[in-house]
Design an enzyme around this catalytic site. Sequence first.
Site, PDB file in Angstrom:
ATOM      1  CB  SER A 174      15.109  71.173  85.987  1.00 33.88           C
ATOM      2  OG  SER A 174      16.389  70.782  85.551  1.00 33.88           O
ATOM      3  CD  GLU A 208     -40.217  36.604  91.011  1.00 36.56           C
ATOM      4  OE1 GLU A 208     -40.648  35.908  91.948  1.00 36.56           O
ATOM      5  OE2 GLU A 208     -39.610  36.122  90.034  1.00 36.56           O
TER       6      GLU A 208
END
Length: 710
Positions: free
Chosen positions: A364, A104
């Site tokens: 429990s 680029e």
Amino acid sequence: MKDRQNQEISAPEGTRRRDIARSVAGAAFAVALVGAIAGVGGFLTSRDGAAVVERARAIDVSRELIDRDGTLLNPFAIEDGRWRLKADLASVDPRFVQMLVAYEDKRFRDHAGVDPLALGRAAWQLATNGRIVSGGSTLTMQVARLLGPRGERSLGAKLRQMRDAIRLDLAFSKDELLTLYLTLAPYGGNLEGARAASLAYFGHEPRKLSLAEAALLVALPQSPEARRPDRDPQAARAARDRVLDRLVTAGVIQADELQPALAVRIPAARQDMPNLAPHLARLVSTQTPDAPGWQVSLDARLQADLEALARDSATALGPVQSVAILVADHRTGEVLAEVGSADFFDERRAGQVDMVRAIRSPGSTLKPLIYGLAFEAGLAHPETLIDDRPTNFGGYRPRNFDFGYQGTVSVREALEMSLNVPAVRLLEAVGPTRLVARLKRAGADPVLPRGDKPGLPIGLGGVGLSLDQLVTLFAGLAEGGAPVALHRTPETNVRPSGEFLDARAAWQVGDILEGTPPPAGHASGGFAYKTGTSYGYRDAWSVGYDGRHVIGVWVGRPNGAPIAGLSGRITAAPILFDAFERLGPKRTPLPSPPKGTLISRAADLPPALRRFAPGETLTGGAASEPPPSIVFPPNGARVALEEDSEGHLRPLVVKLDGGRPPFQWFANGAPIDGADRRRNATWQPDGRGFSTVSVIDADGRSATVTVFVE
């Protein structure tokens, strides 16, 4: 003939005129560009120039929930639904950055935001070809375009981009400009930035990219919609391949790397963004909505494994069941994984309900604390015999899960088999109010039915707790009765003071639970665990711990509807064992017994501990003497004891009133002396701090005080 000659002359003349027009247009474009560059001085002091820098400093990025090591757990889209994850040079593959700059803007680190050579080349190509062959935009100009109004393509817009690029180059370093590009570059749809694109197209962060992946990320921003891999994979492939060919020509890529990269298939669909720990993500974003992001103590790998385990387990159980799992390091209190439901997006399972924090009946699972309190008070020992027979506790008639009874069993067996009647016998002896108080001291917040006082049913689940609170309780048991504060902030270790259970009693509980038989199809896990099933088969629980980790599992329906066949042992325990396997093959062993722990066979126990005989407490008969009461030291007293010449604490005389002799005295669960008819005993503390002193009379009635030795 003349006409033909005129035609022969006019054709070259037309071409020449077009060339002149192109040259004029190209020259005009170049002059305009030079003029724009020449006007930099006035721009640098303009309000527009400052505005682009302000926009760059204030770009909105997706907030992120990250784990203890910085791994992304759950990102949040920005307001308009776009995924814009902040990226910098440390978060992307260096080779990708090298390829991006080479393709680029190869003079990126040398120019001042605008590359005159690239602009001159673009102008010349326009002049000589009559069309744009290559652009002259630098990476900085592209950042300027992304920071400005979208979609405007004109000479004026290009000049403003040049102007803004120069200002950006003055305000930011080159690495900062690359960070802006890597964060803002468009990749199609609602994807912005290299990280969002890599996660969506490849399913992983861009820290390590293949050559083909890097080339695709270079190619897409030039035409993100036309080249979207999920919509036009052929266009995406063609663009990627052009990048690869050009970088080979430029010498950035080795020639022998080209063909393998060209052979890689283009991803044909987008993947979902990471969505780990969605319930926690929603919670922290609600609690701190203005935070830029959040780091939590979770482990991303373990979180992903347990979310998969919960999802698979729920699928095997049926279409409406859900599963929640919580894992913590009980040494530090750090939560390592939390799964609030089997599937956050499954409406049939009410997946968005966070079952880590929902209040449910624990079944429990509170029995271990009941037994621990009995051990601490000297009422029982793991080898003490206790009856499991039908019993009426003032109108309350508990029954076992299988509706059967075992007769006379040891306390160890009673807890391992999770028998209900023995647990209620012990709870009546230690007192429901004390159980609730110790739960609170452990860090839980039990919810009782409105207006109710603690009663015997709380021992079998008649109280409300969350999975988070239950894991907190078991983390404290694993830490020898010391409270543990679970937290989700990494590297934070806040330990509450004091203890909620004597260390010897806590060890005895863990020793029993480690011997609990594993569920069908599993070998012994090398950890202590307890299961529970709430009344009406609405909740199944399993909670366990080894020397480092504590894990809790809940199974049920978030709306509380009953499920036939649901039970802690059959439904939740296998998931607990699978969760421990996800931690790794090696278990951290449980600790050795603390000093002074009474380890004895049943026959060698003191007479008062050989059999639990509650006397009038359960039978309701009249006693000739009032129950025993320790009159010195009083409960909650702070006792200052001096040391002798050898540094040992001097003994303390404890006294009682009432009860029927002989009496058996205990300190922190260990016998003080043999059975004696005297109403006092001499106790030699083994150290400073909290201690529990208990006495049992001939009828099995007891009294207990907690004192602090200074």
